[in-house]
Design an enzyme around this catalytic site. Structure first.
Site, PDB file in Angstrom:
ATOM      1  N   CYS A 112       0.817  -1.215   0.000  1.00 36.73           N
ATOM      2  CA  CYS A 112       0.000   0.000   0.000  1.00 36.73           C
ATOM      3  C   CYS A 112       0.857   1.275   0.000  1.00 36.73           C
ATOM      4  O   CYS A 112       1.397   1.612  -1.053  1.00 36.73           O
ATOM      5  CB  CYS A 112      -1.005  -0.032   1.138  1.00 36.73           C
ATOM      6  SG  CYS A 112      -2.470   0.927   0.751  1.00 36.73           S
ATOM      7  N   HIS A 221      -3.910  -5.034   0.605  1.00 36.12           N
ATOM      8  CA  HIS A 221      -3.426  -5.432   1.923  1.00 36.12           C
ATOM      9  C   HIS A 221      -3.495  -6.937   2.106  1.00 36.12           C
ATOM     10  O   HIS A 221      -4.393  -7.462   2.768  1.00 36.12           O
ATOM     11  CB  HIS A 221      -4.223  -4.719   3.021  1.00 36.12           C
ATOM     12  CG  HIS A 221      -3.894  -3.290   3.119  1.00 36.12           C
ATOM     13  ND1 HIS A 221      -2.916  -2.807   3.941  1.00 36.12           N
ATOM     14  CD2 HIS A 221      -4.388  -2.223   2.435  1.00 36.12           C
ATOM     15  CE1 HIS A 221      -2.819  -1.498   3.783  1.00 36.12           C
ATOM     16  NE2 HIS A 221      -3.702  -1.124   2.862  1.00 36.12           N
ATOM     17  N   GLU A 223      -1.583  -8.668   3.982  1.00 43.63           N
ATOM     18  CA  GLU A 223      -1.262  -9.028   5.377  1.00 43.63           C
ATOM     19  C   GLU A 223      -2.520  -9.276   6.196  1.00 43.63           C
ATOM     20  O   GLU A 223      -2.527 -10.078   7.133  1.00 43.63           O
ATOM     21  CB  GLU A 223      -0.402  -7.931   6.023  1.00 43.63           C
ATOM     22  CG  GLU A 223      -1.135  -6.727   6.579  1.00 43.63           C
ATOM     23  CD  GLU A 223      -1.706  -5.780   5.505  1.00 43.63           C
ATOM     24  OE1 GLU A 223      -1.375  -5.945   4.311  1.00 43.63           O
ATOM     25  OE2 GLU A 223      -2.506  -4.895   5.856  1.00 43.63           O
TER      26      GLU A 223
END
Ligand SMILES: N[C@@H](CCC(=O)NCCCC(=O)O)C(=O)O
Length: 266
Positions: A112, A221, A223
């Protein structure tokens, strides 16, 4: 062999009047539990960080997202209040770490804000308030309070077949991702290859051309759902494998050096 270590540049946050160097747990937890690497959060300072000394001590670089924006002066544009909030200490820490990690062939995963920093670090620019463009999708953080809804997987990106990112994700073509950004890559830096785009043309993933090691950035994202979403998990596992391989090679000279000593001791 102990888990290898990756550097994570911190954000500056002011909490109850005190300045904190902070990194969101979601990146650190995905690194530890899925990539199986440990994170060392690097304090963000505009001066004083010694980049090579930091990188000498780690086996990878994970550049996280953040609600702040890269300062426009770093890509040759005037800064307006609308471009904020800014975090110059984060900029001053991330960009040199990115450039030097690439020079040294240290594995890099940029997420990001991280892909935006990667692009700026290599000479590219950013587009701001991208949702205001004709025909543009709204990529901004959903206006909800519950984090799982905020980071909900909600948009398709199209991953180029045979690309680096396709290899690391384990899939090409349409991939569903989340989206929490107002900015995106404007002019792609010369050293980057676009490998995934959204339906509205927003650049969603890049790889470093002729990289010495794992070196990719994603605008979404991974993660957040790395524990359950298959492509997200695959990306973090691939990053972890690259970090472990780098750490093993880095350890070899020490092993080589110890052999004569071992012989002498024997
Ligand atoms: N500020 C940039 C980068 C966006 C980004 O990293 N978003 C993550 C936000 C996570 C959070 O707010 O908790 C942009 O807006 O493009």
């Amino acid at each position: 062999m102990p888990k290898p270590i990756v550097a994570v540049p911190a954000d500056i946050r002011v909490i109850e009047g005190a300045v904190w160097h902070a990194s969101p747990n979601q990146y650190l937890e995905a690194a530890l539990k899925v990539a199986e690497v440990m994170c060392f959060v690097v304090p963000a300072f505009e001066e004083g960080n010694e980049i090579d000394a930091i990188l000498d001590r780690v086996d990878g670089l994970l550049v996280s997202g953040s609600a702040t924006n890269v300062h426009p002066s770093l890509y040759g544009k005037p800064a307006t209040e609308a471009d904020g909030p800014f975090d110059p200490a984060r900029d001053a820490t991330s960009l040199p770490l990115i450039r030097r990690a690439l020079d040294r062939g240290i594995p890099l995963l940029a997420i990001c804000r991280g892909i935006q920093e990667l692009n700026v670090a290599l000479g590219g620019t950013l587009a701001t308030e991208i949702h205001e463009g004709e025909g543009m999708w709204d990529h901004r953080k959903p206006n909800v309070s519950e984090r799982d809804h905020m980071f909900a997987i909600r948009q398709p990106v199209f991953v180029e077949e045979g690309s680096c990112i396709a290899r690391y994700l384990g899939v090409s073509g349409e991939v569903q991702v989340n989206s929490l950004h107002r900015q995106a890559i404007g002019k792609t830096a010369p050293g980057l290859k676009v490998e995934a785009v959204a339906e509205d043309g927003t650049i969603e993933a890049v790889s470093v051309i002729d990289a010495k090691n794992f070196a990719v950035g994603v605008q979404w994202h991974p993660e957040y759902w790395a524990g359950t979403d298959k492509p997200s998990r695959a990306l973090f596992e691939a990053f972890g494998d690259a970090v472990r391989a780098y750490a093993a090679v880095k350890a070899e000279p020490a092993a080589e050096q110890s052999k004569p000593l071992a012989a002498a001791v024997r």
